[in-house]
Enzyme design. Structure first.
Site, PDB file in Angstrom:
ATOM      1  N   ASP A   1      28.175  17.373 -10.605  1.00 21.31           N
ATOM      2  CA  ASP A   1      26.838  17.081 -10.086  1.00 21.31           C
ATOM      3  C   ASP A   1      26.735  15.617  -9.650  1.00 21.31           C
ATOM      4  OD1 ASP A   1      25.618  19.564 -10.247  1.00 21.31           O
ATOM      5  OD2 ASP A   1      24.782  19.231 -12.235  1.00 21.31           O
ATOM      6  N   VAL A   2      27.201  14.724 -10.499  1.00 22.07           N
ATOM      7  CA  VAL A   2      27.109  13.292 -10.199  1.00 22.07           C
ATOM      8  C   VAL A   2      27.918  12.953  -8.945  1.00 22.07           C
ATOM      9  CG1 VAL A   2      27.711  10.985 -11.035  1.00 22.07           C
ATOM     10  CG2 VAL A   2      26.594  12.614 -12.570  1.00 22.07           C
TER      11      VAL A   2
END
Length: 419
Positions: free
Chosen positions: A185-186
């Protein structure tokens, strides 16, 4: 004021309409907010972003007042919260009007999920032809998996990362292991920012907008980096090595007399200096270990020798001696040690974002350090709907929208001071 004295931010004047939630999208828009963009975070009337309820733990201000889930605060500083119900026709009208005034629209709905509301790229391009429209999904806008929901944990597995992470096969505790943060996600958030900035530059040069198709699975495969190339170069799938490195030796954890350290020897000169400090000078000239390719080939022989020496001295002794010899080494810190580290403090990585009412919270700073356009002083993540009235009053044409009527029909919701 001279240019060197400018207090402007890199993205001053850029407006982002943020239709994302959870982590990948909010991580992207938080970076853009740090750099000075106006980020209008659209939230659902029923509790807003899901992560507002992803607690405990919760953030408290200096007076002990609960300010909401820590997870939400990790990815939403510096934004404005506007509550709009996009299921209502009037809410859709509001969002189209906001899109018309924005430079970027970013969303993470399922593929095609916004078309029925007239908020997909094709619809908003008719409203604003030069819009930069970033779509974040698990699997992308095309391909056989496009309709599937994608979550970080699932993508770490499908994208190969978990096959590389964990203890060596056959050793104690060996099983596929995810990374301890939602790294996919990051990383997707970071790539989204890169795509948005590139698209804005293209728009400024040509007047053309475009859609950015960001897929978590694409990002995970791309960021396998050297491990992906190791496979493509050899046809052999890399296996987990615990804390060892597939291509560099010694580059792993070692147990000292009173704890573990990371020894990260990146070249032959560092290995020779390590051997000098360790009293193992003969290893640096041994044909089996003198060069990194030979150390990799003879890993099974070398590592037990090094471990035998490392266990004879304390962690602090090794760290002091090896740093003095310019050999990369360091402790394995928990987060308490991280935020008490003198270097982390000196770099200002813990900050105190200010809430709208002036209260100070705790937070992590942006790592971006730009000499001319540094990130803005941190503002805390907003309360749900804190900016609905102010934003809509500023940006909506009063001849087309009556805010009182919008609230009465439930299309928008003004703040009731909830976190």
């Amino acid at each position: 004021m001279t240019h060197s004295q400018s207090t402007g931010r890199a993205l001053d004047g850029v407006r982002i309409l943020d239709l994302t939630r959870i982590l990948a999208g909010p991580w992207a828009t938080q970076i853009l907010a740090d750099l000075g963009a106006e980020v209008i975070k659209i939230e659902h009337p029923d509790g807003g972003d899901d992560t507002r309820r992803w607690g405990p733990p919760y953030v408290k201000d200096e007076d002990g007042v609960d300010r909401g889930a820590a997870y939400f605060h990790s990815a939403n500083r510096g934004k404005k919260s506007v509550v709009v119900d996009l299921a209502k026709p009037e809410g859709q009208r509001v969002l189209r009007a906001l899109a018309k005034t924005s430079d970027v629209v970013i969303e993470n709905f399922k593929v095609g999920g916004l078309a029925k509301y007239g908020l997909d790229y094709a619809s908003l391009r008719d409203v604003k032809p030069d819009v930069v429209y970033c779509s974040i999904t698990g699997f992308g806008q095309s391909g056989p998996y496009a309709d599937r929901a994608g979550y970080d944990f699932l993508i770490q597995a499908m994208g190969g990362l978990m096959s590389l992470t964990g203890q060596k096969e056959g050793s104690a505790g060996a099983e596929p292991m995810k990374v301890g943060v939602a790294l996919t996600d990051v990383l997707t958030g970071l790539y989204a920012v890169i795509g948005i900035l590139a698209a804005l530059r293209h728009r400024d040069a040509t007047g053309e907008g475009q859609q950015i198709d960001m897929a978590l699975l694409d990002v995970q495969v791309a960021t396998l980096a050297n491990q992906a190339m190791n496979y493509l170069a050899t046809g052999a799938a890399p296996k987990p090595l615990g804390n060892a490195h597939p291509s560099i030796v010694p580059y792993q954890t070692f147990e000292t007399r009173d704890g573990y350290v990371i020894l990260a020897v990146g070249n032959d000169g560092q290995f020779a200096r390590f051997c000098e400090v360790a009293g193992l000078q003969g290893l640096a000239t041994d044909d089996r270990f003198a060069t990194n390719p030979e150390r990799v080939r003879n890993r099974a022989t070398l590592i037990p020798i090094l471990q035998g020496v490392m266990s004879g001295r304390s962690m602090d002794d090794w760290i002091e001696a090896l740093n003095a010899a310019h050999v990369p080494v360091g402790p394995i810190n928990d987060l308490e040690r991280v935020f008490n580290d003198i270097h982390i403090k000196a770099r200002g990585m813990q900050t105190a974002p200010v809430a709208a009412d002036g209260a100070r919270l705790q937070g992590v700073a942006s790592p971006l350090k730009l000499s001319q356009t540094p990130p803005i002083p941190p503002k805390a993540a907003p309360n749900l709907g804190a900016d609905t009235f102010a934003v809509l009053d500023q940006l909506l044409d009063p001849s087309e929208f009556d805010l009182t009527s919008l609230e009465a029909v439930g299309a928008v919701q003004f703040s009731k001071s909830q976190p």
